[in-house]
Design a protein around this motif. Structure first.
Motif, mmCIF file in Angstrom:
data_model
loop_
_atom_site.group_PDB
_atom_site.id
_atom_site.type_symbol
_atom_site.label_atom_id
_atom_site.label_comp_id
_atom_site.label_asym_id
_atom_site.label_seq_id
_atom_site.Cartn_x
_atom_site.Cartn_y
_atom_site.Cartn_z
ATOM 1 N N ARG A 160 38.787 12.095 40.653
ATOM 2 C CA ARG A 160 37.931 12.377 41.810
ATOM 3 C C ARG A 160 37.986 11.231 42.832
ATOM 4 N NH1 ARG A 160 33.439 12.526 39.395
ATOM 5 N NH2 ARG A 160 33.672 14.675 38.631
ATOM 6 N N LYS A 161 37.977 9.982 42.340
ATOM 7 C CA LYS A 161 38.041 8.827 43.224
ATOM 8 C C LYS A 161 39.379 8.770 43.952
ATOM 9 C CE LYS A 161 37.501 3.809 43.301
ATOM 10 N NZ LYS A 161 37.253 2.590 42.511
ATOM 11 N N GLN A 162 40.462 9.057 43.215
ATOM 12 C CA GLN A 162 41.782 9.078 43.850
ATOM 13 C C GLN A 162 41.874 10.163 44.907
ATOM 14 O OE1 GLN A 162 44.661 9.399 40.716
ATOM 15 N NE2 GLN A 162 44.387 7.267 40.010
ATOM 16 N N GLN A 163 41.297 11.339 44.621
ATOM 17 C CA GLN A 163 41.302 12.410 45.610
ATOM 18 C C GLN A 163 40.527 12.007 46.868
ATOM 19 O OE1 GLN A 163 39.752 15.761 43.489
ATOM 20 N NE2 GLN A 163 41.706 16.251 42.474
ATOM 21 N N GLU A 164 39.402 11.319 46.691
ATOM 22 C CA GLU A 164 38.634 10.854 47.837
ATOM 23 C C GLU A 164 39.426 9.829 48.653
ATOM 24 O OE1 GLU A 164 35.055 9.351 46.199
ATOM 25 O OE2 GLU A 164 34.172 11.333 45.774
ATOM 26 N N GLU A 165 40.104 8.905 47.963
ATOM 27 C CA GLU A 165 40.919 7.914 48.659
ATOM 28 C C GLU A 165 42.075 8.571 49.405
ATOM 29 O OE1 GLU A 165 42.113 5.212 45.671
ATOM 30 O OE2 GLU A 165 40.171 4.174 45.535
ATOM 31 N N ILE A 166 42.703 9.545 48.761
ATOM 32 C CA ILE A 166 43.800 10.261 49.417
ATOM 33 C C ILE A 166 43.285 11.005 50.646
ATOM 34 C CG2 ILE A 166 45.438 12.160 49.162
ATOM 35 C CD1 ILE A 166 45.787 11.296 46.245
ATOM 36 N N ALA B 255 40.636 10.210 52.486
ATOM 37 C CA ALA B 255 40.326 9.227 53.534
ATOM 38 C C ALA B 255 41.599 8.729 54.212
ATOM 39 C CB ALA B 255 39.542 8.060 52.940
ATOM 40 N N ALA B 256 42.641 8.471 53.399
ATOM 41 C CA ALA B 256 43.911 8.026 53.975
ATOM 42 C C ALA B 256 44.531 9.104 54.849
ATOM 43 C CB ALA B 256 44.877 7.629 52.842
ATOM 44 N N ASP B 257 44.419 10.348 54.438
ATOM 45 C CA ASP B 257 44.953 11.452 55.228
ATOM 46 C C ASP B 257 44.227 11.574 56.567
ATOM 47 O OD1 ASP B 257 46.613 14.004 55.382
ATOM 48 O OD2 ASP B 257 44.587 14.797 55.631
ATOM 49 N N ARG B 258 42.889 11.452 56.518
ATOM 50 C CA ARG B 258 42.129 11.523 57.773
ATOM 51 C C ARG B 258 42.484 10.366 58.701
ATOM 52 N NH1 ARG B 258 38.122 12.978 54.047
ATOM 53 N NH2 ARG B 258 37.307 10.832 54.042
#
Length: 311
Positions: free
Chosen positions: A64-70, A72-75
């Motif tokens: 879940r944390k990795q998905q959130e980081e991904i 944020a990076a995508d945005r």
């Protein structure tokens, strides 16, 4: 049933068991391994179940944390891409405006076609450096997004340099045009006496007239025929109220018999600027301006300069 126990000293002790005692003892001896096996199995299952559940939850949190980081990076990447796209559009619009301005200025300045080229890539070239190993064998790579922006920036710098040179050239042309002696020193009136020999209006003798006279209305404007610096603005014998202007390149002009002066010594005047008002001061028979042109300190016929229409 009889059981004999021997201690460390060799002493012995015997126990006699009946039928019931033997049955209970056998049952206990048989149940101990089975109970131990069952207890170990249950503990292992419980421990295994607890380990798997915790691990799954930890993995779930990490994912879940990795998905959130991904996300944020995508945005952030999308925002940067939008910003770069806007910047690219601004650079392209700026380049278009510079090209249009350069073309208009080139046309307005009547410059030779091809001297300034706006809207076309700048000329580039140069020999290939043989010292760079494998330079000619590098594979072709299409320009990236940042390379396109860098290329636009270089084109804008090139246009800016051309515009600066064009501005300097036009300033020089304008200065030359301002210093170019042409036209009449009046806005209203007529030529009443030409350059050369004439009959003096005071003595009646044949005398040399080293200028031209323009008659008109008292107080009408007297203008400079070219830009320059005022080197005389005062009374002068024979001229009355006189204005003398140095135009550079060996040229100077004089405007005599004025009724009032509008400039002073050392003033910088523009072409067509009002420098005096027509009068009849000095040696004069009526309101007019006596106009002289000097080239290298020698009076010349103003007629050819009067007929000029400018550059």
């Amino acid at each position: 049933m009889k059981i004999i126990l021997v201690n460390e000293r060799g002493a012995t002790r015997s126990f006699n068991f009946g039928g019931l005692s033997k049955a209970l003892l056998g049952l206990c001896l048989l149940g101990l391994p089975v109970g131990a096996f069952l207890l170990g199995t249950n503990l292992s299952v419980v421990e295994t179940d607890l380990f798997d559940a915790r691990t799954a939850k930890a993995w779930e949190r990490a994912l879940r944390k990795q998905q959130e980081e991904i996300g944020a990076a995508d945005r952030a990447a999308r925002e940067q891409l939008v910003a770069l796209t806007v910047k690219l559009a601004e650079l392209q619009a700026r380049l278009t405006r510079l090209d249009a301005l350069g073309e208009r200025l080139t046309a307005a300045a009547n410059l030779d076609e091809g001297e300034f080229q706006f809207g076309t890539p700048p000329a580039l070239g140069g020999p290939e450096d043989p010292q760079v190993a494998g330079a000619s064998e590098l594979p072709y790579q299409s320009p990236g997004f940042l390379d396109v922006i860098d290329d636009l920036s270089q084109q804008i710098d090139d246009r800016q340099m051309q515009l600066e040179m064009l501005e300097s050239l036009m300033a020089n042309l304008k200065l030359e045009d301002e210093q170019f002696i042409a036209g009449r020193p009046i806005t209203k009136g007529w030529m009443s006496s030409r350059y050369g020999y004439r009959t003096d209006p005071f003595t009646g003798r044949r005398t040399w007239h080293k200028g031209v006279d323009f008659a008109g209305k008292m107080g009408s404007d007297v203008v400079s025929v070219a830009a320059g610096v005022v080197t005389w603005a005062d009374e002068r014998h024979g001229y009355g109220q006189l204005v003398e202007i140095n135009h550079g390149n060996g040229y100077s002009t004089r405007y005599g018999h004025n009724s009032a002066l509008k400039v002073g010594l050392g003033d910088v005047v523009r072409k067509g600027q009002v420098i005096a008002q027509m009068g009849s001061s000095g040696r004069s028979t009526g309101p007019h301006v006596h106009f002289e042109i000097f080239k290298n300190n020698r009076a010349v016929d103003p007629a050819s300069y009067i007929r000029r229409t400018g550059r």
